[in-house]
Design a protein around this motif. Structure first.
Motif, PDB file in Angstrom:
ATOM      1  N   LYS A  66      31.633  35.604  34.287  1.00  0.00           N
ATOM      2  CA  LYS A  66      32.149  36.927  34.622  1.00  0.00           C
ATOM      3  C   LYS A  66      33.613  36.774  35.053  1.00  0.00           C
ATOM      4  O   LYS A  66      34.028  35.680  35.435  1.00  0.00           O
ATOM      5  CB  LYS A  66      31.342  37.533  35.765  1.00  0.00           C
ATOM      6  CG  LYS A  66      29.872  37.701  35.451  1.00  0.00           C
ATOM      7  CD  LYS A  66      29.151  38.252  36.677  1.00  0.00           C
ATOM      8  CE  LYS A  66      27.684  38.429  36.423  1.00  0.00           C
ATOM      9  NZ  LYS A  66      26.912  37.212  36.604  1.00  0.00           N
ATOM     10  N   LEU A  67      34.353  37.854  35.005  1.00  0.00           N
ATOM     11  CA  LEU A  67      35.743  37.792  35.470  1.00  0.00           C
ATOM     12  C   LEU A  67      35.810  37.318  36.921  1.00  0.00           C
ATOM     13  O   LEU A  67      36.750  36.630  37.307  1.00  0.00           O
ATOM     14  CB  LEU A  67      36.428  39.153  35.326  1.00  0.00           C
ATOM     15  CG  LEU A  67      36.834  39.550  33.911  1.00  0.00           C
ATOM     16  CD1 LEU A  67      37.488  40.922  33.908  1.00  0.00           C
ATOM     17  CD2 LEU A  67      37.732  38.516  33.257  1.00  0.00           C
ATOM     18  N   GLU A  68      34.791  37.655  37.714  1.00  0.00           N
ATOM     19  CA  GLU A  68      34.758  37.227  39.119  1.00  0.00           C
ATOM     20  C   GLU A  68      34.649  35.707  39.258  1.00  0.00           C
ATOM     21  O   GLU A  68      34.886  35.163  40.335  1.00  0.00           O
ATOM     22  CB  GLU A  68      33.566  37.859  39.864  1.00  0.00           C
ATOM     23  CG  GLU A  68      33.511  39.371  39.840  1.00  0.00           C
ATOM     24  CD  GLU A  68      32.783  39.915  38.618  1.00  0.00           C
ATOM     25  OE1 GLU A  68      31.547  39.786  38.531  1.00  0.00           O
ATOM     26  OE2 GLU A  68      33.460  40.482  37.745  1.00  0.00           O
ATOM     27  N   ASP A  69      34.262  35.016  38.174  1.00  0.00           N
ATOM     28  CA  ASP A  69      34.162  33.556  38.199  1.00  0.00           C
ATOM     29  C   ASP A  69      35.509  32.877  37.978  1.00  0.00           C
ATOM     30  O   ASP A  69      35.612  31.644  38.054  1.00  0.00           O
ATOM     31  CB  ASP A  69      33.184  33.067  37.121  1.00  0.00           C
ATOM     32  CG  ASP A  69      31.770  33.544  37.351  1.00  0.00           C
ATOM     33  OD1 ASP A  69      31.347  33.629  38.528  1.00  0.00           O
ATOM     34  OD2 ASP A  69      31.069  33.829  36.352  1.00  0.00           O
ATOM     35  N   SER A  70      36.555  33.644  37.705  1.00  0.00           N
ATOM     36  CA  SER A  70      37.864  33.076  37.365  1.00  0.00           C
ATOM     37  C   SER A  70      38.391  32.120  38.425  1.00  0.00           C
ATOM     38  O   SER A  70      38.924  31.057  38.099  1.00  0.00           O
ATOM     39  CB  SER A  70      38.888  34.181  37.130  1.00  0.00           C
ATOM     40  OG  SER A  70      38.526  34.954  36.026  1.00  0.00           O
ATOM     41  N   THR A  71      38.257  32.486  39.693  1.00  0.00           N
ATOM     42  CA  THR A  71      38.758  31.623  40.769  1.00  0.00           C
ATOM     43  C   THR A  71      38.013  30.296  40.792  1.00  0.00           C
ATOM     44  O   THR A  71      38.635  29.228  40.860  1.00  0.00           O
ATOM     45  CB  THR A  71      38.625  32.335  42.135  1.00  0.00           C
ATOM     46  OG1 THR A  71      39.389  33.543  42.092  1.00  0.00           O
ATOM     47  CG2 THR A  71      39.126  31.450  43.268  1.00  0.00           C
ATOM     48  N   GLU A  72      36.693  30.350  40.706  1.00  0.00           N
ATOM     49  CA  GLU A  72      35.895  29.125  40.710  1.00  0.00           C
ATOM     50  C   GLU A  72      36.224  28.236  39.505  1.00  0.00           C
ATOM     51  O   GLU A  72      36.383  27.019  39.637  1.00  0.00           O
ATOM     52  CB  GLU A  72      34.402  29.466  40.719  1.00  0.00           C
ATOM     53  CG  GLU A  72      33.492  28.264  40.806  1.00  0.00           C
ATOM     54  CD  GLU A  72      32.006  28.618  40.850  1.00  0.00           C
ATOM     55  OE1 GLU A  72      31.206  27.682  40.915  1.00  0.00           O
ATOM     56  OE2 GLU A  72      31.661  29.821  40.808  1.00  0.00           O
ATOM     57  N   ASN A 121      45.282  33.995  37.467  1.00  0.00           N
ATOM     58  CA  ASN A 121      45.555  35.086  36.523  1.00  0.00           C
ATOM     59  C   ASN A 121      45.497  34.592  35.078  1.00  0.00           C
ATOM     60  O   ASN A 121      45.004  35.301  34.199  1.00  0.00           O
ATOM     61  CB  ASN A 121      46.903  35.736  36.824  1.00  0.00           C
ATOM     62  CG  ASN A 121      47.050  37.049  36.090  1.00  0.00           C
ATOM     63  OD1 ASN A 121      46.189  37.920  36.169  1.00  0.00           O
ATOM     64  ND2 ASN A 121      48.128  37.176  35.332  1.00  0.00           N
ATOM     65  N   ILE A 130      41.916  34.515  34.187  1.00  0.00           N
ATOM     66  CA  ILE A 130      41.424  35.879  33.964  1.00  0.00           C
ATOM     67  C   ILE A 130      41.804  36.344  32.561  1.00  0.00           C
ATOM     68  O   ILE A 130      40.980  36.888  31.822  1.00  0.00           O
ATOM     69  CB  ILE A 130      41.968  36.853  35.034  1.00  0.00           C
ATOM     70  CG1 ILE A 130      41.336  36.545  36.400  1.00  0.00           C
ATOM     71  CG2 ILE A 130      41.716  38.311  34.640  1.00  0.00           C
ATOM     72  CD1 ILE A 130      42.003  37.265  37.562  1.00  0.00           C
ATOM     73  N   ARG A 161      39.236  37.349  29.562  1.00  0.00           N
ATOM     74  CA  ARG A 161      39.316  38.674  28.929  1.00  0.00           C
ATOM     75  C   ARG A 161      39.524  38.558  27.426  1.00  0.00           C
ATOM     76  O   ARG A 161      38.866  39.242  26.643  1.00  0.00           O
ATOM     77  CB  ARG A 161      40.459  39.486  29.542  1.00  0.00           C
ATOM     78  CG  ARG A 161      40.079  40.191  30.791  1.00  0.00           C
ATOM     79  CD  ARG A 161      41.125  41.226  31.159  1.00  0.00           C
ATOM     80  NE  ARG A 161      40.792  41.777  32.447  1.00  0.00           N
ATOM     81  CZ  ARG A 161      41.646  41.949  33.440  1.00  0.00           C
ATOM     82  NH1 ARG A 161      42.913  41.653  33.297  1.00  0.00           N
ATOM     83  NH2 ARG A 161      41.239  42.447  34.579  1.00  0.00           N
TER      84      ARG A 161
END
Length: 156
Positions: A10-16, A42, A45, A49
């Motif tokens: 998910k986009l929320e996984d980008s940081t991890e 970024n 991300i 995307r």
């Protein structure tokens, strides 16, 4: 250790994912040219995307105990020909435990069941012994050498 699983990130996984790449930057950059261009969360991300929009690509996070430990993907998907290429990378602390081979097996099952793919290809640097071992463990067969790259394939 729980059996690993592959899941669509998910986009929320980008940081991890970005932190994982950063921890493994030296090792990954030896084999994967895109690592040097990935400089921020970024950037990750944007990569996710763009991947979600690309009909010729499917990316998956490899998870163990709910933590992302690597990524595996199908790219260059050609549904008409029933083919795709496989790409993968794993956190250095998980290498050598059979995790990538299990993830690849799961990816193959998905490729057959959901996308009716008939043949997968792995292209790897001839000096990447760890990736070579994954290809051989999963019964990919050497088909040719193209400069510094070895090309393996498997009929599903």
């Amino acid at each position: 250790m729980l059996i690993n699983q592959i899941v669509i990130p998910k986009l929320e996984d980008s940081t991890e994912i970005f932190k994982l790449i950063n921890r493994n930057r030296l090792e990954l950059s030896e084999w994967l040219p895109w690592v040097s261009a990935l400089k921020s969360i970024n950037d990750e991300i944007i990569f996710l995307r763009d991947s979600f929009k690309d009909e010729t690509k499917l990316i998956f996070a490899i998870k163990i105990n709910k933590n992302i430990v690597g990524m595996i993907d199908l790219h260059g998907i050609d549904l008409h020909m029933g083919t795709a290429e496989v790409g993968y990378w794993l956190d250095k602390s998980y290498v050598g435990r059979g995790i990538m081979s299990k993830a690849l097996t799961e990816l193959e099952k998905l490729a057959i069941k959901e996308y009716k793919l008939k043949k997968l290809k792995i292209i790897l640097d001839l000096n990447n012994i760890k990736s070579l071992k994954v290809a051989k463990t999963n019964n990919y067969h050497f088909i040719e050498q193209n400069d510094q790259n070895l090309i393996f394939e498997k009929r599903l």
